[in-house]
Write an enzyme that holds these catalytic residues in place. Structure first.
Site, PDB file in Angstrom:
ATOM      1  N   SER A 201       3.587 -34.141   2.439  1.00  0.00           N
ATOM      2  CA  SER A 201       3.319 -35.130   3.512  1.00  0.00           C
ATOM      3  C   SER A 201       2.490 -36.471   2.980  1.00  0.00           C
ATOM      4  CB  SER A 201       2.749 -34.752   4.633  1.00  0.00           C
ATOM      5  OG  SER A 201       3.247 -33.500   5.119  1.00  0.00           O
TER       6      SER A 201
ATOM      7  N   LYS B 161      -2.684 -24.422  12.484  1.00  0.00           N
ATOM      8  CA  LYS B 161      -1.567 -24.932  13.647  1.00  0.00           C
ATOM      9  C   LYS B 161      -1.905 -24.395  15.060  1.00  0.00           C
ATOM     10  CE  LYS B 161       2.254 -26.164  11.085  1.00  0.00           C
ATOM     11  NZ  LYS B 161       4.253 -25.739  10.733  1.00  0.00           N
TER      12      LYS B 161
ATOM     13  N   ASP C 122       8.246 -29.409  14.894  1.00  0.00           N
ATOM     14  CA  ASP C 122       8.939 -28.867  13.997  1.00  0.00           C
ATOM     15  C   ASP C 122      10.260 -28.644  14.461  1.00  0.00           C
ATOM     16  OD1 ASP C 122       7.117 -28.344  11.874  1.00  0.00           O
ATOM     17  OD2 ASP C 122       6.246 -26.589  12.203  1.00  0.00           O
TER      18      ASP C 122
HETATM   19  P1  NAP Z   1       4.518 -17.513   8.744  1.00  0.00           P
HETATM   20  O1  NAP Z   1       3.933 -17.643  10.205  1.00  0.00           O
HETATM   21  O2  NAP Z   1       3.475 -16.985   7.707  1.00  0.00           O
HETATM   22  O3  NAP Z   1       5.708 -16.420   8.667  1.00  0.00           O
HETATM   23  C1  NAP Z   1       6.206 -15.913   7.569  1.00  0.00           C
HETATM   24  C2  NAP Z   1       7.648 -15.028   7.772  1.00  0.00           C
HETATM   25  O4  NAP Z   1       8.193 -14.422   6.679  1.00  0.00           O
HETATM   26  C3  NAP Z   1       7.632 -13.795   8.998  1.00  0.00           C
HETATM   27  O5  NAP Z   1       8.599 -13.641   9.570  1.00  0.00           O
HETATM   28  C4  NAP Z   1       7.140 -12.666   7.875  1.00  0.00           C
HETATM   29  O6  NAP Z   1       7.392 -11.330   8.219  1.00  0.00           O
HETATM   30  C5  NAP Z   1       8.328 -13.072   6.806  1.00  0.00           C
HETATM   31  N1  NAP Z   1       7.965 -12.560   5.248  1.00  0.00           N
HETATM   32  C6  NAP Z   1       7.167 -12.801   4.653  1.00  0.00           C
HETATM   33  N2  NAP Z   1       7.302 -12.012   3.722  1.00  0.00           N
HETATM   34  C7  NAP Z   1       8.448 -10.867   3.754  1.00  0.00           C
HETATM   35  C8  NAP Z   1       8.865 -10.077   3.008  1.00  0.00           C
HETATM   36  N3  NAP Z   1       8.415  -9.549   1.847  1.00  0.00           N
HETATM   37  N4  NAP Z   1       9.931  -9.236   3.760  1.00  0.00           N
HETATM   38  C9  NAP Z   1      10.474  -9.648   4.834  1.00  0.00           C
HETATM   39  N5  NAP Z   1       9.975 -10.529   5.674  1.00  0.00           N
HETATM   40  C10 NAP Z   1       8.898 -11.437   4.887  1.00  0.00           C
HETATM   41  O7  NAP Z   1       5.028 -18.508   7.903  1.00  0.00           O
HETATM   42  P2  NAP Z   1       5.885 -19.992   8.575  1.00  0.00           P
HETATM   43  O8  NAP Z   1       4.892 -21.004   8.770  1.00  0.00           O
HETATM   44  O9  NAP Z   1       6.851 -19.381   9.655  1.00  0.00           O
HETATM   45  O10 NAP Z   1       6.898 -20.378   7.563  1.00  0.00           O
HETATM   46  C11 NAP Z   1       7.731 -19.579   7.165  1.00  0.00           C
HETATM   47  C12 NAP Z   1       8.651 -20.329   5.962  1.00  0.00           C
HETATM   48  O11 NAP Z   1       9.248 -21.413   6.486  1.00  0.00           O
HETATM   49  C13 NAP Z   1       7.864 -20.736   4.715  1.00  0.00           C
HETATM   50  O12 NAP Z   1       8.866 -20.433   3.510  1.00  0.00           O
HETATM   51  C14 NAP Z   1       7.573 -22.189   4.970  1.00  0.00           C
HETATM   52  O13 NAP Z   1       7.486 -22.807   3.697  1.00  0.00           O
HETATM   53  C15 NAP Z   1       8.883 -22.646   5.573  1.00  0.00           C
HETATM   54  N6  NAP Z   1       8.704 -23.853   6.707  1.00  0.00           N
HETATM   55  C16 NAP Z   1       9.640 -24.828   6.220  1.00  0.00           C
HETATM   56  C17 NAP Z   1       9.393 -26.103   7.048  1.00  0.00           C
HETATM   57  C18 NAP Z   1      10.282 -27.203   6.672  1.00  0.00           C
HETATM   58  O14 NAP Z   1       9.982 -28.192   7.109  1.00  0.00           O
HETATM   59  N7  NAP Z   1      11.317 -26.742   5.842  1.00  0.00           N
HETATM   60  C19 NAP Z   1       8.671 -26.073   8.154  1.00  0.00           C
HETATM   61  C20 NAP Z   1       7.899 -24.875   8.515  1.00  0.00           C
HETATM   62  C21 NAP Z   1       7.996 -23.693   7.711  1.00  0.00           C
HETATM   63  P3  NAP Z   1       6.337 -10.512   8.804  1.00  0.00           P
HETATM   64  O15 NAP Z   1       6.169 -10.894  10.422  1.00  0.00           O
HETATM   65  O16 NAP Z   1       6.921  -8.924   8.748  1.00  0.00           O
HETATM   66  O17 NAP Z   1       5.302 -10.596   7.979  1.00  0.00           O
END
Ligand code: NAP
Length: 277
Positions: free
Chosen positions: A21, A70, A107
């Site tokens: 950012s 957040k 988002d």
């Molecule tokens: P989060 O709240 O920590 O959620 C992580 C998610 O990934 C959960 O659904 C988790 O499942 C799943 N997960 C993690 N390890 C796993 C595994 N080994 N097998 C199956 N599922 C797994 O994170 P978040 O903030 O939602 O972000 C998630 C992703 O989106 C990240 O990669 C982040 O960088 C990306 N993101 C991108 C943007 C963008 O602007 N492009 C914006 C926001 C986020 P469980 O519930 O089972 O743990």
């Protein structure tokens, strides 16, 4: 605004060194010739409330909020937008002239704008969507898809109960399926979104079977490091429309920048290239 007319904004997280950012907002500030700064701030959870309350007094007009703050940051807000309330998290704070702190979540906006830009003609209403994951990003994506008119959102997560919580919060247009059954839903959807961290550099690959993927299905990976994930490669090979996650990161920043600095920045190839450098 500080006494010398320089507007200050920034991003609060912990850790924060990886955040793109500052690079992004710095690029727009220079490009638009605005006298302002955007500063990364590593703040521990126990200091969050105190730090946020002090920032307007130091000349800040607002901040972005990232992991792990957040959800918790909603406690400091005087006004919370409907979408931030529904999602249960905020990523953008606006410090208003009347002293009130306004919390918003951009988002979902960033997610939709990215799809509209990278997959012209895409419409949420074209058919059901499959969303992989049920973390913070998934909540914003589900909220945006429903708002934009998706007839149904099929949601699947390793930890099923988190998906069920989203269904409880967003209603019956959300359908939960088991993580191991995700592949079965692929063939009936018009949009597929990976909101898990699987496929990210240093994380395991996403292994959901994609055999049923139909040509023309829009496949969006929120992961943007690497930019070209295995999911997007397979989608492209199968005639689907791959959309990477970088655009969401860029678009979600637009409303905050506009509110803080008074000009609307462009998300174009030049800014993408600048962030990828
Ligand atoms: P989060 O709240 O920590 O959620 C992580 C998610 O990934 C959960 O659904 C988790 O499942 C799943 N997960 C993690 N390890 C796993 C595994 N080994 N097998 C199956 N599922 C797994 O994170 P978040 O903030 O939602 O972000 C998630 C992703 O989106 C990240 O990669 C982040 O960088 C990306 N993101 C991108 C943007 C963008 O602007 N492009 C914006 C926001 C986020 P469980 O519930 O089972 O743990």
């Amino acid at each position: 605004m500080s006494e010398n007319g320089i507007r200050l904004a920034g991003v609060i997280g912990s850790p924060i060194a990886h955040s793109r950012s500052p690079q992004l907002h710095g690029y727009w500030l220079r490009k638009l010739g605005i006298r302002g700064h955007y500063i990364p701030m590593d703040v521990a959870p126990e200091d969050l409330v105190e730090v946020v309350r002090a920032l307007p007094k130091a000349g800040f007009v607002g901040v972005n909020i990232t992991i792990p703050h957040k959800e918790r940051v909603l406690e400091v807000a005087d006004l919370i937008s409907d979408r931030a309330t529904l999602i249960g998290a905020a990523n953008t704070l606006i410090f208003r002239k009347d002293g009130k702190i306004h919390a918003d979540n951009t988002d979902g906006y960033g997610f939709l704008e990215n799809l509209r830009q990278q997959a012209p003609g895409w419409e949420a209403s074209a058919g059901p969507a499959l969303v992989l994951g049920a973390g913070g990003a998934a909540r914003a994506v589900v909220c945006a898809l429903l708002d934009a008119g998706a007839p149904r959102v099929i949601l699947t997560n390793r930890t099923r109960v988190r998906a069920e919580q989203i269904q409880a919060d967003f209603g019956q247009r959300v359908e939960v399926v088991d993580w191991v059954q995700a592949g079965n839903a692929v063939e009936e959807v018009a949009t597929l979104v990976n909101t898990t961290s699987l496929g990210m550099t240093g994380q395991p690959e996403l292994r959901v079977p994609l055999d049923g993927l139909r040509p023309g299905t829009v496949v969006n990976d929120l992961v943007y490091a690497p930019l070209q994930t295995r999911l997007l490669q397979v989608a492209e090979e199968m005639g689907a429309v791959p959309v990477d996650g970088l655009g969401m990161l860029l678009h979600q920043a637009v409303p905050g920048f506009e509110r803080w600095f008074g000009m609307r920045p462009e998300v174009d190839e030049a800014v993408r290239a600048a962030i990828l450098r």
